[in-house]
Write a protein that holds these residues in place. Structure first.
Motif, PDB file in Angstrom:
ATOM      1  N   MET A 164       0.293  -7.345  10.267  1.00 52.78           N
ATOM      2  CA  MET A 164      -1.029  -7.158  10.975  1.00 52.78           C
ATOM      3  C   MET A 164      -2.049  -7.715   9.974  1.00 52.78           C
ATOM      4  SD  MET A 164      -1.082  -4.701  13.454  1.00 52.78           S
ATOM      5  CE  MET A 164      -2.085  -3.203  13.291  1.00 52.78           C
ATOM      6  N   ARG A 166      10.248  -1.375   7.002  1.00 53.52           N
ATOM      7  CA  ARG A 166       9.582  -1.892   8.200  1.00 53.52           C
ATOM      8  C   ARG A 166       8.196  -1.797   8.399  1.00 53.52           C
ATOM      9  NH1 ARG A 166      12.048   1.712  12.638  1.00 53.52           N
ATOM     10  NH2 ARG A 166      10.202   2.709  12.013  1.00 53.52           N
ATOM     11  N   ASN A 167       7.732  -0.813   7.628  1.00 51.50           N
ATOM     12  CA  ASN A 167       6.419  -0.616   7.735  1.00 51.50           C
ATOM     13  C   ASN A 167       5.499  -1.594   7.051  1.00 51.50           C
ATOM     14  OD1 ASN A 167       6.334   1.748   9.333  1.00 51.50           O
ATOM     15  ND2 ASN A 167       6.580   3.125   7.747  1.00 51.50           N
ATOM     16  N   TYR A 220       2.225   4.620   1.503  1.00 51.80           N
ATOM     17  CA  TYR A 220       2.202   5.358   2.801  1.00 51.80           C
ATOM     18  C   TYR A 220       2.197   6.809   2.703  1.00 51.80           C
ATOM     19  CZ  TYR A 220       3.510   0.661   4.090  1.00 51.80           C
ATOM     20  OH  TYR A 220       3.496  -0.777   4.214  1.00 51.80           O
ATOM     21  N   ILE A 245       5.507  -4.669   9.099  1.00 53.54           N
ATOM     22  CA  ILE A 245       4.262  -4.475  10.070  1.00 53.54           C
ATOM     23  C   ILE A 245       3.020  -4.930   9.463  1.00 53.54           C
ATOM     24  CG2 ILE A 245       3.486  -2.840  11.787  1.00 53.54           C
ATOM     25  CD1 ILE A 245       6.281  -1.849  12.073  1.00 53.54           C
ATOM     26  N   ASN A 246       2.823  -4.173   8.245  1.00 52.35           N
ATOM     27  CA  ASN A 246       1.420  -4.132   7.749  1.00 52.35           C
ATOM     28  C   ASN A 246       1.008  -5.654   7.402  1.00 52.35           C
ATOM     29  OD1 ASN A 246       0.083  -1.756   8.017  1.00 52.35           O
ATOM     30  ND2 ASN A 246       1.374  -0.719   6.634  1.00 52.35           N
ATOM     31  N   PHE A 303       0.912  -1.246   0.145  1.00 50.36           N
ATOM     32  CA  PHE A 303       0.011   0.083   0.026  1.00 50.36           C
ATOM     33  C   PHE A 303       1.013   1.289  -0.032  1.00 50.36           C
ATOM     34  CE2 PHE A 303      -4.543   0.716   0.216  1.00 50.36           C
ATOM     35  CZ  PHE A 303      -4.709   1.957   0.604  1.00 50.36           C
TER      36      PHE A 303
END
Lengths: 189, 109
Positions: free
Chosen positions: A132, A124-125, A104, A128-129, A102
């Motif tokens: 999640m 990193r994001n 950011y 994490i996503n 996605f």
């Protein structure tokens, strides 16, 4: 009384919208769009569907703005609409749950933020996503609201319709599961 | 311990907020404008449909008066009476068709 748009409180903006000013609604779209997309994405797991759901949620919120009594924060009221719209959309349609990278929030490339750091942060994001999206939607939803929006467990209970105790349990399980998933992929400094 | 864990999660998740398409705002505002326009159009059409009734009610009022006139004159102008009857039937049929069509279109929108 006509106040400049940027100095008006949310309550005044709502009154202006109810009086017929659609442009004021743009403020709410700008302010709550990203979080609404995040919430919707946690439930439906698909970027295109998340955007469509958020669009519908905003339109629903606009039409039912008169029913907002101001007893809770506008954000809680609106995220509840997003949450319910997302759940209904998922129930009505088998959304593609495949994780898609996605977009950011775009950070303006500043000179002091070096390129490598930006790439690391982005990766990193992404991880994490991805982690999640492997959690149960209700767990990722609770974690998102608790850590990203600083909502209390009571407010989360209001948004999701779960009991306060259930929110706490989901928060605990979500934290545990996310830690397990991230420990496999992330190396903490 | 709990506070440390909380702040770690907060830092980790703070960057993971997603962002929508920039065009989403204009899409939302456009949809609202279109829906508002449709709503006001629907209200306008509903009121205009009600308004359309008036001339036909006038016609219904004229028709018995014409009947009384023809009875009084001993049906001397029977062909005119027949034409009047035919015209009013055609008018009523035309009105009924447009009224039903309007209702159907409104239900669709």
């Amino acid at each position: 009384m006509n106040l400049p748009a940027d100095t008006m409180s949310e309550k005044q903006k709502i009154e202006a919208i109810l009086a017929g000013s659609i442009d004021e609604f743009g403020y709410f779209v700008d302010t709550y769009r990203d979080m609404a997309i995040t919430i919707s994405f946690r439930i439906c797991g698909n970027t295109q569907d998340a955007e469509d759901i958020v669009q519908n949620a905003f339109v629903k919120a606009y039409h039912s703005l008169a029913s907002f009594r101001g007893k809770s924060k506008f954000s809680s009221w609106f995220y509840r609409i997003v949450y319910n719209t997302s759940l209904n959309a998922v129930r009505n349609k088998n959304t593609n749950k495949e994780y898609i990278d996605f977009q950011y929030p775009t950070k303006k490339a500043t000179q002091d933020l070096d390129a490598l750091q930006t790439i690391e942060e982005h990766e990193r994001n992404k991880m994490i996503n991805a982690a999640m999206s492997k959690l149960h939607p209700s767990e990722s939803m609770v974690l998102t609201l608790y850590y990203m929006e600083d909502f209390s467990t009571k407010e989360i209970a209001n948004i999701t319709g779960l009991s306060k105790a259930n929110v706490k349990i989901k928060l605990h399980r979500g934290r545990q599961n996310l830690s397990n998933l991230l420990s496999k992929t992330l190396v903490f400094d | 311990m709990k506070k440390n864990e909380d702040s770690t999660f907060k830092i980790l998740l703070s960057g993971a907020k997603l962002s929508g398409n920039e065009r989403l705002k204009s899409r939302i505002l456009n949809q609202i404008e279109v829906e508002n326009a449709l709503k006001s159009n629907k209200a306008l059409r509903q009121s205009s449909t009600k308004g359309n009734l008036t001339p036909f009610w006038m016609l219904y009022a004229v028709f018995p008066l014409a009947g009384v006139y023809f009875i009084n004159t001993g049906f001397e102008n029977a062909p005119i009476l027949f034409m009047l009857l035919l015209t009013s039937i055609v008018c009523c049929a035309f009105w009924a068709i447009t009224y039903i069509d309007d209702k159907r279109k409104m239900r669709k929108t």
